[in-house]
Enzyme design. Structure first.
Site, short mmCIF file in Angstrom:
data_model
loop_
_atom_site.label_atom_id
_atom_site.label_comp_id
_atom_site.label_asym_id
_atom_site.label_seq_id
_atom_site.Cartn_x
_atom_site.Cartn_y
_atom_site.Cartn_z
CE1 TYR A 124 -2.56 -3.39 1.14
CE2 TYR A 124 -4.29 -1.75 1.05
CZ TYR A 124 -3.90 -3.07 1.08
OH TYR A 124 -4.84 -4.06 1.04
CE LYS A 171 3.00 -18.07 0.97
NZ LYS A 171 2.19 -19.29 1.13
CG ASP A 204 -0.66 -20.21 2.78
OD1 ASP A 204 -0.07 -19.83 3.81
OD2 ASP A 204 -0.11 -20.92 1.92
CG ASP A 228 -7.37 -4.55 3.12
OD1 ASP A 228 -8.48 -4.47 3.67
OD2 ASP A 228 -7.11 -4.00 2.03
#
Ligand code: ATP
Length: 334
Positions: A124, A171, A204, A228
């Site tokens: 972002y 991740k 995930d 988000d």
């Protein structure tokens, strides 16, 4: 003492849900002087800028704002006013409590956790460019400063709310440097706050676990993008976007807002669910130190939801926004 609070009604259903929450806040008796400023579509039409400097100045002066959703035009040439607001005021932490209501049909009951999302960087940061004509590149920025700041904030909130476990989402198995740095910062603070149980989960796997066992979580901290996505997913667990509150917090400023967007499909029809805005108002009252009135608002909402007839159309009922608002006020003062 009167509280000066910046009020941005926003776009789409923004004015409807913000006016509802404002009415409920006023019914608590907490004295608020609203500094009403315009951002979003109206400001765009009048000033050619969805986020005029006067809006930023008002929030800087008042330190607290209550805000409806602001639409970002899709396409080139516009940066999201929401992202700009967060960056200009350095509102580095996005807080989203996810709490199920007894009596509201939802995928899960007994859910009560808080997502804390880093608000200023990651994908972002808005650094994007074309590489030739057929490729585009977006840069993911993760800094030690922002990661440490958000992790410390999350541990502090865990302590303040007597929560026992903090889950860091990442991740880092793939993005070893960027997400690896975020994880490293979390681990550093986990040692300093060893009264809080710490775990890290890959994003995930986290998505699946949240859907299956949301009751296992207490405080979740995540970089911007994962935070988000998981926030909306989590709202879905407890009945939808109309039921989850949000706040953007910096060192000395805070902006409270419902997490949903402007929902243009139902704007102006008087059927929007104002619960998310009311819950954001509750967070705001707690923030300014008015915990008693906040508690009364929360209890009134709970009582309203106990009756299955008290539902706006998004939850399968037929109450209009105004009717729902009045029921909350009646329960509060009744
Ligand atoms: P934006 O473009 O500003 O993000 P959006 O139209 O994508 O706005 P969302 O908030 O993402 O709006 O909502 C998606 C859909 O969920 C809306 O179109 C609307 O039908 C429904 N919705 C969202 N918030 C509410 C609410 N408070 N009350 C009732 N329905 C809602």
């Amino acid at each position: 003492m009167t509280y000066n609070i910046t009020l941005i009604r926003g776009d789409g259903i923004g004015p409807e849900v913000i006016d509802s929450a404002k009415e409920v806040i006023e019914a608590t008796g907490v004295p608020v002087e609203w500094d009403i400023v315009e951002a979003g579509n109206i400001a765009m039409q009048e000033h050619g800028n969805p986020l005029p400097a006067s809006v930023i100045d008002s929030i800087r002066d008042n330190k607290v704002a209550f805000k409806g959703p602001i639409t970002t035009p899709v396409g080139k040439g516009f940066r999201s006013a929401n992202v700009r607001l967060r960056q200009e005021l350095d509102l580095f932490a996005n807080i989203r409590p996810i709490k199920s209501f007894k009596g509201v049909d939802s995928l899960h009951q007994d859910v009560d956790f808080v997502i804390i999302r880093e608000n200023t960087e990651d994908l972002y940061a808005g650094i994007e460019h074309m590489v030739g004509e057929d490729a585009a590149e977006s840069i993911k920025i993760i800094t030690r400063k922002a990661s440490e700041r958000i992790c410390k904030f999350a541990f502090e909130l865990a302590r303040a709310q007597c929560r026992r476990k903090l889950t860091l989402v990442h991740k880092a198995n793939i993005m070893k440097l960027s997400d690896g740095l975020f994880l490293e910062c979390g681990k550093k603070y986990a040692k300093l706050y060893d009264d809080i149980l710490f775990e890290d989960v890959i994003v995930d796997a986290m998505s699946m676990k949240l859907v299956q066992f949301p009751q296992d979580y207490d405080i979740i901290v995540a970089p911007n993008l994962y935070g988000d996505i998981l926030s909306d997913l989590s709202a879905g667990l407890i009945g939808g976007l109309g039921l989850a509150a949000g706040a953007n917090v910096g060192h000395d400023m805070a902006v409270f807002e419902p997490i949903h967007g402007s929902a243009l499909d139902i704007a102006g029809k008087g059927i929007a669910n104002p619960t998310s805005a009311i819950l954001s108002g509750i967070m705001m009252l707690r923030h300014i130190g008015e915990s008693g009135p906040a508690e009364r608002m929360e209890q009134a909402l709970d009582k309203v939801f106990e009756n299955k007839d008290n539902r706006t159309p998004d939850l399968g009922g037929n109450l209009r926004t105004e009717e729902f608002t009045q029921k909350v006020i009646d329960k509060m003062i009744g």
